[in-house]
Each structure stands twice: as C-alpha cells, then as structure tokens.
Design a protein around this motif. Structure first.
Motif: not given
Length: 798
Positions: A170-178, A200-209
């Motif tokens: 399995y693999s995921i797209s490389n355009n994310n940092d989380y 860590p996730l920050d909902r205020e910074e990015q609510p959806e990935v």
C-alpha cells in the motif's frame, strides 16, 4: 493504449508459464500437469498416450475418455492422437477462489478392458485482476491530540489473484506532511495497511487532510487500485475506548442457526457524558462479514446472520472497533473458528459400467469403476465402501477414494440373470452418514446347458391298422438357457426296425416334439420297437441330449381264427370214423385252430354250426373236442357231416368254419377203404368234366380269332380308300347318314329301327356315347349307302 499493452503482457505471461509445464510425478501413480488460467479453448496441454506408454491407436480402439469430478468438463482427450486439450477457458478464481495451489482432478477411462488412470492439472494464476477497494472514499475522524506514531487501520483492498499476483503493498500520495502508510501481514497471509501519524495535527491550522491510498499487486506489470482518504481533525477527547481483550476467540459449529451469539466484545472509556458513550462496529467491512456476522453497536454482541460452511472457510478473522462520542476509537480482533459437523454425506460417482457381462466371465472381472468423495474433514470425511455379502461381487481399491467393482467367482445366468447391486458409502462421523448407489448388472447367456427331457424314458401306444400321420405321443425337453440357446429342435436317430429304416415308421415334429406314425402298423409283425430321440439347442456349438422312446403296438382283432385241423385248403373234407359200439362221450376227433391276434382277441370258442344228426355229436366250446352225446343206433346214418364254427373273443368277433365227414363203422379197415374209393371215384369224374370244358373253350376261341382276321383283311382291301377311321368327336345332326348301322339280320335297315352311333374321339374299346332312333322319313335313295356306311363304321369300331 494501456489496455492493449496489458493484454500483450498477459500473453507473454501465458507463454512463459506454458514453457515451464510440470508433467511427471509418478510417486503416487497420478499423472500431473500444469497450465496457466485463461488459456483459450483448444489449447494443447500434454500427450497422455506418450506419458502412459500407450499406442495412440489403441486409445481410439479402447474408447478413451476424460471424466472430471465436477459437473463441468474443462478438458477433453483426442482419442486418435492421445493429446489432451482445454475444452473451455479455465478461470482459476472461479474454480478455486483463494485456494492455492488450484488443482482439477479427473480420470482417464479406457474400455475393453476397463481401466482408469487418475490425473490432475494444476492451474497457475496470472495477474488478471487489479486490487479493488470496497468504497471509493474513506473518512477518518482523528483528534488533534493524537500523538505522533498513532496507527489507524485502513480498509483492505481485495485482489482475487493469489501468490505474487495478489496484493503486495500500500502507498499514499506524497504531498502531505502528516501521514505515511505501513503495510502489515495477518496470520492468514493477507496484507493490510495502517495509516501512521507522523506529526501532531492542528485542527485550527488544517481541519481536514485528503490523501490518495494506492494498493499495488506483485504482478508483472503490476496492477493497482486507489481510494480517497479524508481525515477530519476532531477536537480533543483525551481518553479513547479500551477493549477488555486485545483478541477474542470463539468456536462455532458450522450448522449453528441464525442469530446465534458468537461472542460479546466489551470496551470502556474513562471520559464522561458524550465522550464516554461507546459504539461498536466492524473496522474492516467485507462482503463476507456483512453477510455472515452482525455486531450490536450498543451491547457489542457478535451474532451469526448467515450460514457457515466449514468446507468453504475454516477460520474467520474480524476487526472490531469501539468508538466513543468524541470520535476516539480502539480496535480488537475476533477470531471465529468454524467447527466441522458431519453434514455432508459421501458422494458416489460411477465413472464406468459394463452391462451385460457374459456368465462365463472369469473371477476378478472389472464390472464398474466409481469414486467416493466426502467434503467433510477428519473422521467426518473418511469413508468406507461395501456391497452386500450375498452377492458374487466385491470392491477393490484402485486409487485414493477410487474403487472398482469386480466379480468374485463364476456367474450362472440360469440361477440369477440380473443383479441389483447397492454400493454403500459410509463416513466415520458421528452420527454416521451414508449414501447408496444402485446399479443393475445383467448377465448375458452362453450355451452351457443341454436340453433336459421331462422324463427319463417315454412309452407310447398305437393301435395296429392305424391311418398315416396319426399322433401317438409327444416328448418335451427344456433348455434353461435363453433366446437362441434355449430353442430346442427334435430329431430321430436312424435305426432299423423289421429290416426297414425307422424313419419309414414314425416321424417327429422338430419344433414341438409331436411323434407321428407314418404307416399302418401290424401287431402280428412287430409288437413293439424302441427309438432314440435327440433334442438339440440352437447354440453354437449346439448341445444335445437323448431319450429312449418305446413304441408299443396295441393289437386289433384283424385276424380270423386259422384252422390247423382239418386243413381248409384240402381238396376234400376231413374224414374221421367212429365205431358203432362207441359209448356216449366217445372222443371222435378234435378241431385245432389258432388266432394270430393276442389277448382277448385270440381267445377261441368252438360251436357246432350244422350236423347231419345234431343230437349225436357235441363240440367242446373251449378245446374243440368232438364227442358223441349218446349211443349210436342202427337208425343213425352211416355218413355224418359236421360243420364246426371257430370264433374269437374280439370286440367285433371273427370266425372260421371247418367241415368234417364222420363215418359210423363196425370195423375201421373196411370202412376206411370203402370211404376212400368213393372219394377217388368222385374226384375222377370232376376232373374229366374240367378237361372237356377246357378243350371246347379253346377250340371256339381259336375259330373266332381266324374269322375275325379274315373279315378284317377283306374289309380293309375294299373300303380303305372310301372311309376314314372314326376318330372325330361326337357326330352332329348334319352328317347322321354316314353313321347308320344295320342291326337287322339280313343287312338292310328298316326305317323304324335305325340308330345313330356316335363314337368318342380316340375310342379304343368301341364304347357307345348314345343311341337314338333315326326318323323314319329318310330318302330312299340313301338306303344302301347308309347300310354300307354303318357296317363299315361298326367294323372300324370293333
């Protein structure tokens, strides 16, 4: 373009696998081959005749064929060349699903004699399926407080291929940092992905990935499938649910009913209110799980909603998720072990049957071939086969779960012509299940029984003087064979009876055994005779038996008594003497007679029919003795004539008579001489009369012949050219004048006494057809001509 390239790649894979076919593995006596799936119909697999060491010509003669276990025939055999071909395209995924290796079992059957060769073909997988996700988009709700390194199981992608062609990574797209994906392997070998939090996730910074999940198989070239992942960042909920066990195990019988409680999972959450409410669900949603199992989202009860089948799947692994009201969740594993129950009876498949078989078949002759299969496991899948003990058949194991039905000893169609054989296959489960297969084996007849007569010997009776073709009796023979072998034909063996051939006396009907007399029988010549009758059947070669027939001729009263004394052919009656001084009861003489008949027909009785003095003599009825009944007196005539009647005792009695002359004398010598002289005198007179008569007759005949010849010559000389022979048919009325004959003494016919004489054609004895008067008014000028013509016609006629 991509689709064309993929097809080219598949063809290359197929060609590569065909080059590496594995053919021989004789360790277990089974032919083994291998082919890739999706090969076209008619593709060559192997040459069976070569691998079996058989001549291809014999395959056709022995009607070689392929019998598979299932209802579909994936392969076919060319009996002329021995080549094995693919009959229809083989889809490994349809045939075996996830099982690996995938094999197709079949048998190669040869007739005359009956033989079976087990074989199997392994179907190799090709990369013809891409990984597929159950949904196009997955939504994850993750708290922003989750620590880096947290793992979130992802939905499995389904790839129907096996081995290297199955899902590998399995693999995921490389355009994310989380996030990144980590591929793990289950205990059953399946691979699944986990989404790993990198920072860590920050909902205020990015609510959806948003991510793209890619599943890649190991084929060449590889195939892949994708799905969208939406990660929704939730507000903080710092206590996730915790399961009481990391793995739940349960065992369930495959025949468990629906709504059966398998296990109850339980999780706790330290949070309160909304964040402490827990909901249970399956984290890995598969079609099998949704059809077979159901989990109560409130209680965590895992219940059965479908039917389990141990033969399809033995262990089910379920991922259960507990989610609180704040979106936190945890996972646990449920292992459901399916227990086999004996729910499948053995299956019997008869692959070949020979019927009928000849009754002279040698022992251990193969009658049928069959195989037994039980889809259960362990003792539930082990089987035993048997037939009834009172039958002349037994079972022999040829290969694993394959049997042959053979004869135990020589059969006898006359005792049993058909066998209903019940083959019973029983498994070793508890309770035991069994299956019966009924086959009918007919026994064909051979000519092994000769005809048997209903009696050891026959006695037939016929009355003498019978008419020809009289039925005198019947013989009967039975042949226990059938059809032509049981058709009995009767015949008489030649022999001599009374110097003549037996066949001139009697005959026999070859079909029904009726015996007829051909000629009239004479008891006095043949009283009985013996013949031999042969009964032969219609077999090849024919068998026969013989019986003795005694023909007894019953006597008829057809012979009158024959008198021995006195002789009947004597020229003069018998002469006997009795002295005048004889007393009453004196034996004068005795009449002796015999009868050619027998029994009652030959019992003779004697009676005095006529006598000069009836009161002087008496005849004994039993022995024919003639005795005096009283003293002889001077008034009694010296010559006594007696006629004695001899009669037999038949139903219609016959009789003969004898005449005796008895002289009453004073002394035997004088009387006898006197009696002899008288007889000689009478005989001499009779002889003289006979000589004179003979001379007169001869003289008259001689004179008549001379006169006839003279008249004939005279007539022929004067009238030959005038008249023709009277050879025509009957005279008609127009020519009656030429046929008048003078019947008067002076040679002229008076008009009132003329008759027409008509002779038949070819008359040689002067017979008259008719005489009729001629009318009196004839012309006088024709009188002389008519007279002469009549005379000539009469002469010719004579």
């Amino acid at each position: 373009m991509a689709d064309k390239k993929r097809r080219t790649t598949i063809k290359r894979q197929v060609a590569s696998l065909v080059l590496f076919l594995c053919v021989w593995a004789f360790g277990s006596g089974t032919l083994r081959y291998s082919v890739p799936e999706e090969m076209e119909s008619g593709s060559f697999v192997a040459n069976v005749a070569k691998d079996l060491g058989l001549d291809p010509k014999r395959l056709s003669a022995r009607r070689a064929g392929v019998v598979s276990e299932g209802s579909r025939q994936h392969f076919q055999l060319n009996s002329n060349t021995g080549d094995l071909f693919i009959k229809e395209k083989v889809d490994r995924e349809e045939l075996c699903r996830e099982a690996d290796p995938c094999t197709v079992q079949f048998e190669i059957i040869l007739q005359n004699p009956l033989q079976a060769y087990p074989a199997e073909i392994r179907v190799y997988d090709i990369n013809d399926h891409s990984p597929v996700f159950s949904e196009k988009e997955f939504i994850f709700k993750i708290l922003e407080t989750c620590d880096p390194g947290s793992r979130f199981p992802l939905e499995n992608a389904q790839d129907l291929d096996v081995g290297n062609n199955s899902l590998q990574n399995y693999s995921i797209s490389n355009n994310n940092d989380y996030f990144h994906v980590y591929t793990r392997v289950r205990s059953d070998g399946r691979k699944f992905a986990e989404l790993v939090l990198d920072k860590p996730l920050d909902r205020e910074e990015q609510p959806e990935v948003s991510l793209v999940l890619t599943a890649v198989d190991g084929g060449f070239p590889p195939r892949s499938g994708t799905a969208q992942i939406r990660v929704i960042v939730l507000d903080a909920n710092d206590n996730p649910p915790i399961f009481s066990q990391t793995t739940y195990k349960s065992q369930v019988l495959e025949n468990s009913p629906k709504d059966y409680l398998i296990v109850t999972v339980s999780a706790t959450d330290l949070d309160e209110r909304h964040y402490g409410e827990i909901a249970y669900s399956f984290s890995q949603k598969s079609k099998e799980n949704s059809k077979t199992f159901n989990i109560n989202p409130v209680t965590g009860e895992l219940r059965l909603t479908g039917q389990l089948d141990f033969e399809t799947i033995e262990t089910c692994e379920l991922d259960v998720q507990a989610t609180d009201g704040g979106g936190l969740f945890s996972h646990s594993k449920v292992l459901v072990e399916v227990l086999d129950v004996n729910d499948n009876p053995p299956e019997i498949k008869v692959t070949s049957l020979t019927s009928p078989i000849p009754e002279d078949s040698s022992p251990v002759t193969v009658v049928a071939l069959f195989s037994v299969r039980d889809r259960d496991s362990g003792d539930n899948g082990r089987t035993v086969c048997y037939v009834e003990n009172d039958l002349p058949f037994s079972l022999k194991t040829t290969f694993k779960n394959s049997y042959s039905l053979v004869t135990e000893y020589v059969l006898d169609r006359e005792k049993v012509s058909e066998y209903n054989i019940i083959i019973t296959a029983r498994d070793l489960g508890t309770p035991s299940l069994s299956t019966e297969e009924r086959i009918v084996v007919k026994i064909s007849d051979i000519n092994d029984n000769s005809p048997e007569f209903s009696q050891t010997s026959y006695t037939m009776y016929v009355r003498e003087n019978n008419g020809p073709a009289v039925l005198i009796g019947k013989v009967n023979a039975f042949d226990s064979d059938s059809e032509q072998n049981a058709k009995v034909t009767y015949s008489l063996l030649p022999s001599q009876v009374g110097g003549l051939s037996l066949l001139s006396y009697i005959s026999i009907n070859s079909e029904n055994g009726n015996v007829y007399a051909l000629r009239s029988m004479d008891y006095e010549q043949i009283k009985e005779f013996q013949v031999t009758v042969r009964a032969a059947d219609g077999g090849s070669p024919p068998l026969s038996s013989e019986v003795s027939v005694r023909v007894v001729i019953n006597d008829e009263n057809d012979n009158a008594p024959f008198i021995l004394y006195p002789l009947k052919n004597s020229s003069s009656p018998a002469n006997d003497m009795v002295p005048r001084s004889a007393e009453a009861g004196y034996l004068v003489t005795k009449v002796v007679a015999v009868d050619g008949d027998s029994g009652q027909n030959s019992w003779l009785s004697y009676h005095l029919l006529k006598a000069t003095d009836p009161g002087l003599f008496t005849v004994a009825s039993q022995n024919g003795e003639i005795r005096t009944t009283r003293l002889i007196t001077d008034r009694d005539t010296m010559k006594q004539k007696l006629i004695v009647l001899v009669r037999d005792s038949g139903e219609l009695p016959l009789s003969s008579s004898a005449t005796l002359n008895i002289a009453v004398v004073d002394g035997f010598s004088d009387a006898y001489m006197q009696f002899t002289d008288i007889a000689e005198e009478e005989n001499g007179t009779l002889t003289m009369y006979l000589i004179i008569s003979l001379c007169l007759v001869s003289f008259v005949f001689f004179i008549s012949v001379i006169i006839f010849i003279m008249i004939k010559l005279y007539r022929r000389k004067h009238y030959a050219e005038k008249y023709v022979s009277a050879s025509g048919n009957c005279c008609d009325d127009n020519k009656f004048q030429n046929n008048l004959v003078d019947v008067t003494g002076n040679g002229t016919l008076s008009r009132s006494y003329r008759y027409e004489v008509c002779l038949t054609s070819g008359s040689g004895n002067s017979e008259f057809r008719f005489l009729r008067p001629i009318i009196s008014s004839l012309p006088s000028q024709y009188g002389n001509a008519v007279t002469d013509s009549g005379k000539e016609q009469d002469l010719l006629t004579n």
